[in-house]
Design a protein around this motif. Structure first.
Motif, mmCIF file in Angstrom:
data_model
loop_
_atom_site.group_PDB
_atom_site.id
_atom_site.type_symbol
_atom_site.label_atom_id
_atom_site.label_comp_id
_atom_site.label_asym_id
_atom_site.label_seq_id
_atom_site.Cartn_x
_atom_site.Cartn_y
_atom_site.Cartn_z
ATOM 1 N N ARG A 1 30.606 50.114 79.453
ATOM 2 C CA ARG A 1 29.333 49.252 79.810
ATOM 3 C C ARG A 1 29.228 48.332 80.515
ATOM 4 O O ARG A 1 28.246 48.041 81.325
ATOM 5 N N ALA A 2 29.773 47.451 80.142
ATOM 6 C CA ALA A 2 29.188 45.775 80.732
ATOM 7 C C ALA A 2 30.404 45.665 81.840
ATOM 8 O O ALA A 2 29.423 45.244 82.979
ATOM 9 N N LEU A 3 31.331 46.414 82.280
ATOM 10 C CA LEU A 3 31.928 46.916 83.806
ATOM 11 C C LEU A 3 31.002 47.691 84.952
ATOM 12 O O LEU A 3 30.706 47.087 85.929
ATOM 13 N N ALA A 4 30.210 48.979 84.296
ATOM 14 C CA ALA A 4 29.319 49.562 84.501
ATOM 15 C C ALA A 4 28.243 48.490 85.600
ATOM 16 O O ALA A 4 27.561 48.411 86.378
ATOM 17 N N GLN A 5 27.510 47.313 85.108
ATOM 18 C CA GLN A 5 26.837 46.655 85.017
ATOM 19 C C GLN A 5 27.613 45.708 86.085
ATOM 20 O O GLN A 5 26.205 45.100 86.502
ATOM 21 N N ILE A 6 28.868 45.176 85.613
ATOM 22 C CA ILE A 6 29.311 44.402 87.213
ATOM 23 C C ILE A 6 29.128 44.933 88.293
ATOM 24 O O ILE A 6 28.565 44.392 88.920
ATOM 25 N N ARG B 1 26.652 47.336 89.263
ATOM 26 C CA ARG B 1 25.767 48.005 89.938
ATOM 27 C C ARG B 1 25.675 45.901 90.004
ATOM 28 O O ARG B 1 24.642 45.727 91.471
ATOM 29 N N ASP B 2 25.709 45.050 89.221
ATOM 30 C CA ASP B 2 25.229 43.891 89.866
ATOM 31 C C ASP B 2 26.084 43.508 91.121
ATOM 32 O O ASP B 2 25.028 42.702 91.777
ATOM 33 N N THR B 3 27.159 43.162 90.996
ATOM 34 C CA THR B 3 27.856 43.111 92.924
ATOM 35 C C THR B 3 27.708 43.530 93.345
ATOM 36 O O THR B 3 28.563 43.713 94.750
ATOM 37 N N ASP B 4 27.402 45.134 93.371
ATOM 38 C CA ASP B 4 27.143 46.369 94.092
ATOM 39 C C ASP B 4 28.350 46.736 95.057
ATOM 40 O O ASP B 4 28.724 47.241 96.086
ATOM 41 N N LEU B 5 29.227 46.323 93.693
ATOM 42 C CA LEU B 5 31.003 46.681 93.896
ATOM 43 C C LEU B 5 31.130 48.277 93.574
ATOM 44 O O LEU B 5 30.164 48.560 92.896
ATOM 45 N N SER B 6 32.313 49.069 94.425
ATOM 46 C CA SER B 6 31.837 50.628 93.976
ATOM 47 C C SER B 6 33.155 50.849 92.822
ATOM 48 O O SER B 6 33.316 51.653 92.711
ATOM 49 N N GLU B 7 34.318 50.058 92.749
ATOM 50 C CA GLU B 7 35.189 50.674 91.627
ATOM 51 C C GLU B 7 35.584 49.086 91.243
ATOM 52 O O GLU B 7 35.518 47.401 91.380
ATOM 53 N N ILE B 8 35.808 49.036 89.616
ATOM 54 C CA ILE B 8 36.359 47.905 89.480
ATOM 55 C C ILE B 8 37.286 48.610 88.542
ATOM 56 O O ILE B 8 37.512 49.133 88.023
ATOM 57 N N GLU B 9 39.289 48.022 88.643
ATOM 58 C CA GLU B 9 40.164 48.489 88.121
ATOM 59 C C GLU B 9 41.106 46.950 87.436
ATOM 60 O O GLU B 9 41.268 45.874 87.881
#
Length: 158
Positions: free
Chosen positions: A12-17, A19-27
Motif C-alpha cells: 500500500r505504501a508503494l502504491a501511495q508513492i 500516486r504521489d509521484t505520478d509514476l506508473s510502476e515501481i519494481e
C-alpha cells in the motif's frame, strides 16, 4: 533466507508513492525475489478533429457558416514562420513544470535566449524546449497536455 517482504502495508505504501509521484510502476528486487507495483496510465488526451459543415438538406433552411478561427490561426503559422519554435520530437507538450504550477511563459512575456519555454514528454522523459533567441512571446499555439508532432509549430517569439 533473504528477500523482499510481501507485507500488504508495504505494498500500500508503494502504491501511495506511485500516486504521489505520478509514476506508473515501481519494481524492487532482492536476489531472486521481485516485487512490482504498477498502475494503469491515464487515458490519452482526446484528439480534436475539425470537419466541414455538412451541406444543408434541400428542405432545411440554410445554415450559418461554421467558424473555423482556431484551425486557421494555427494553419497560418508554419515551421518556416519567422520566430516559430517547432517541436523537435513527437510527444506531449506541457506549458508548466508540474500540474498547478505557474506556466513557463505567457502571451506577451519576454524570454531570454536559452530560457525554457515548455516541456515535451516523450517516452516518459521530460525534454526542455528552450527559446533559440531573446524576444517576446506573440503566440502560443499548443495547449498544455496536447500531443504534438515533429516539426509542429509550438509558439512564436519575435
Amino acid at each position: 533466507m533473504s528477500g523482499i517482504s510481501f507485507d500488504p502495508d508495504a505494498i500500500r505504501a508503494l502504491a501511495q508513492i506511485l500516486r504521489d509521484t505520478d509514476l506508473s510502476e515501481i519494481e524492487l528486487a532482492d536476489g531472486e525475489s521481485r516485487l512490482r507495483v504498477s498502475r494503469s496510465a491515464p487515458p490519452p488526451a482526446p484528439v480534436v478533429q475539425y470537419a466541414a459543415a455538412p451541406a444543408p438538406l434541400p428542405s432545411a433552411p440554410a445554415a450559418a457558416p461554421v467558424a473555423a478561427a482556431a484551425p486557421a490561426a494555427v494553419a497560418e503559422v508554419t515551421a518556416s514562420t519567422a520566430g516559430a519554435i517547432t517541436s523537435p520530437m513527437v510527444g506531449v507538450a506541457y506549458l508548466a513544470p508540474e500540474p498547478g504550477a505557474a506556466p513557463f511563459i505567457t502571451l506577451g512575456a519576454k524570454v531570454a535566449a536559452g530560457q525554457t519555454v515548455l516541456l515535451i514528454e516523450a517516452m516518459k522523459t521530460f525534454n526542455q524546449i528552450k527559446a533559440p533567441k531573446a524576444g517576446t512571446v506573440t503566440r502560443i499555439l499548443v495547449e498544455s497536455g496536447a500531443p504534438v508532432e515533429y516539426g509542429a509549430p509550438l509558439l512564436v517569439v519575435e
